[in-house]
Design an enzyme around this catalytic site. Structure first.
Site, PDB file in Angstrom:
ATOM      1  N   GLU A   1       9.924  -0.063  63.305  1.00 10.52           N
ATOM      2  CA  GLU A   1      10.417   1.080  62.532  1.00 10.52           C
ATOM      3  C   GLU A   1      11.829   0.771  62.044  1.00 10.52           C
ATOM      4  O   GLU A   1      12.806   1.025  62.778  1.00 10.52           O
ATOM      5  CB  GLU A   1      10.445   2.339  63.402  1.00 10.52           C
ATOM      6  CG  GLU A   1       9.086   2.791  63.879  1.00 10.52           C
ATOM      7  CD  GLU A   1       9.031   4.295  64.080  1.00 10.52           C
ATOM      8  OE1 GLU A   1       8.191   4.942  63.455  1.00 10.52           O
ATOM      9  OE2 GLU A   1       9.860   4.833  64.846  1.00 10.52           O
TER      10      GLU A   1
ATOM     11  N   ASN B   1       3.963  11.206  65.185  1.00  7.71           N
ATOM     12  CA  ASN B   1       5.110  11.618  65.989  1.00  7.71           C
ATOM     13  C   ASN B   1       5.656  12.901  65.377  1.00  7.71           C
ATOM     14  O   ASN B   1       6.284  12.868  64.328  1.00  7.71           O
ATOM     15  CB  ASN B   1       6.160  10.490  65.972  1.00  7.71           C
ATOM     16  CG  ASN B   1       7.443  10.890  66.684  1.00  7.71           C
ATOM     17  OD1 ASN B   1       7.525  11.978  67.275  1.00  7.71           O
ATOM     18  ND2 ASN B   1       8.440  10.020  66.631  1.00  7.71           N
TER      19      ASN B   1
ATOM     20  N   SER C   1       8.631   6.378  56.813  1.00  7.84           N
ATOM     21  CA  SER C   1       8.199   6.948  55.529  1.00  7.84           C
ATOM     22  C   SER C   1       6.778   6.555  55.133  1.00  7.84           C
ATOM     23  O   SER C   1       6.486   6.356  53.946  1.00  7.84           O
ATOM     24  CB  SER C   1       9.203   6.598  54.414  1.00  7.84           C
ATOM     25  OG  SER C   1      10.465   7.161  54.707  1.00  7.84           O
TER      26      SER C   1
ATOM     27  N   GLU D   1      15.696   7.143  67.219  1.00  8.46           N
ATOM     28  CA  GLU D   1      16.471   8.381  67.398  1.00  8.46           C
ATOM     29  C   GLU D   1      16.949   8.514  68.846  1.00  8.46           C
ATOM     30  O   GLU D   1      18.035   9.030  69.107  1.00  8.46           O
ATOM     31  CB  GLU D   1      15.622   9.587  66.957  1.00  8.46           C
ATOM     32  CG  GLU D   1      15.495   9.636  65.439  1.00  8.46           C
ATOM     33  CD  GLU D   1      14.202  10.222  64.913  1.00  8.46           C
ATOM     34  OE1 GLU D   1      13.495  10.922  65.664  1.00  8.46           O
ATOM     35  OE2 GLU D   1      13.895   9.969  63.723  1.00  8.46           O
TER      36      GLU D   1
ATOM     37  N   HIS E   1      12.380   4.856  70.736  1.00  3.10           N
ATOM     38  CA  HIS E   1      12.456   5.297  69.338  1.00  3.10           C
ATOM     39  C   HIS E   1      13.917   5.220  68.882  1.00  3.10           C
ATOM     40  O   HIS E   1      14.835   5.494  69.670  1.00  3.10           O
ATOM     41  CB  HIS E   1      11.931   6.733  69.210  1.00  3.10           C
ATOM     42  CG  HIS E   1      11.733   7.134  67.786  1.00  3.10           C
ATOM     43  ND1 HIS E   1      12.780   7.499  66.974  1.00  3.10           N
ATOM     44  CD2 HIS E   1      10.626   7.180  67.014  1.00  3.10           C
ATOM     45  CE1 HIS E   1      12.315   7.761  65.753  1.00  3.10           C
ATOM     46  NE2 HIS E   1      11.010   7.571  65.756  1.00  3.10           N
TER      47      HIS E   1
ATOM     48  N   GLY F   1      12.417   8.708  57.802  1.00  4.67           N
ATOM     49  CA  GLY F   1      12.803  10.016  57.259  1.00  4.67           C
ATOM     50  C   GLY F   1      13.550   9.943  55.939  1.00  4.67           C
ATOM     51  O   GLY F   1      14.143  10.928  55.501  1.00  4.67           O
TER      52      GLY F   1
HETATM   53  P1  13P Z   1       9.001   9.274  59.099  1.00  4.80           P
HETATM   54  O1  13P Z   1       7.537   8.967  58.915  1.00  4.80           O
HETATM   55  O2  13P Z   1       9.321  10.726  58.955  1.00  4.80           O
HETATM   56  O3  13P Z   1       9.860   8.368  58.277  1.00  4.80           O
HETATM   57  O4  13P Z   1       9.349   8.940  60.634  1.00  4.80           O
HETATM   58  C1  13P Z   1       8.955   7.731  61.163  1.00  4.80           C
HETATM   59  C2  13P Z   1       9.135   7.775  62.631  1.00  4.80           C
HETATM   60  O5  13P Z   1      10.237   7.791  63.123  1.00  4.80           O
HETATM   61  C3  13P Z   1       7.928   7.830  63.447  1.00  4.80           C
HETATM   62  O6  13P Z   1       8.236   7.635  64.812  1.00  4.80           O
END
Ligand code: 13P
Length: 250
Positions: A167, A9, A212, A97, A95, A173
């Protein structure tokens, strides 16, 4: 036998040139086994250009979001049929976010999940708890609640053509991944919940872990029995790192 799926992603990163370069480098470096599917999800604006680079390669294309409606007066949105035209096979829905920054609720996520399937795309349904919810012992209730909200609207059979990604919000992140045991526990509970309704669907669905993931922790996460792949954010923006994660799965 479930096929491992590693999905990158890219989120809202890069330029047209860097997107093309990243796609080219991944295609060049791929040594996928038959048991592995690899997918990248660039920003919408780069999809067509990246699709061109992936022609005749084993790298698949996905999108990061989809409109719940298929056409009409929805300024700024991109529909499932448009994503199909751009050669997408998968799309991420729900997601964290999107849920937290753009107020997507369970019912919108369910509509997007259905819109994806109606357009011939495979939805990757993301679920996950916040740190506070984990600390309050609500992890399973939150994750299964997010799953149930989609199950109720889309129906059980829809999960025969879907992927899920666990997730945990606190791991996205942050550089602090869930331990393999923590992830396995939640994956097993998702699979058990589906299994109480339909054993075949539960055993076939692919459950990805995201948060991560990097080359250094991929192998230990992916060796857990209910982790069938990864949804990789930051580490998918560097070809070498992403390819090393794919290697750990293959
Ligand atoms: P990271 O791998 O940067 O933690 O992000 C995970 C993510 O949100 C993938 O959709």
């Amino acid at each position: 036998m479930r096929k491992f799926l590693i999905a990158g992603n890219w989120k809202m990163n890069g330029t047209r040139d860097s997107a093309v370069q990243l796609a080219d480098e991944i295609v060049r470096g791929l040594e996928p086994s038959e048991q592995l599917e690899i997918l990248v999800c660039p920003p919408f604006i780069f999809l067509l250009e990246v699709a061109r680079r992936l022609k005749n390669s084993r790298l698949l294309l996905g999108a990061q979001d989809i409109c719940a409606d298929d056409n009409g007066a929805y300024t700024g949105e991109v529909s499932g049929s448009m994503l199909r035209e751009a050669e997408c096979r998968y799309v991420i829905v729900g997601h964290s976010e999107r849920r937290s920054l753009y107020a997507e609720n369970d019912s919108l996520v369910a509509r997007k999940f259905i819109a994806a399937q109606n357009a011939g795309l495979i939805p990757i349904l993301c679920v996950g708890e916040t740190l506070e919810q984990r600390q309050n012992g609500q992890t399973h209730a939150v994750v299964l609640g997010q799953l149930n909200a989609v199950l109720e609207v889309a129906g059980l059979q829809a999960f025969g053509h879907a992927v899920m990604a666990y997730e945990p919000v606190w791991a996205i992140g942050t550089g602090k991944n869930a331990t393999p045991e923590q992830a396995q526990e939640v994956h097993a509970s998702i699979r058990a919940s589906l299994g109480s309704r339909d054993a075949k669907i539960a055993s076939r669905i692919r459950l990805l872990y995201g948060g991560s993931v990097k080359a250094a922790n991929a192998a230990e996460l992916l060796k857990m029995p209910d982790i069938d792949g990864g949804l990789v954010g930051g580490a998918s923006l560097e070809a070498k790192e992403f390819l090393a994660i794919c290697k750990a799965a293959g």
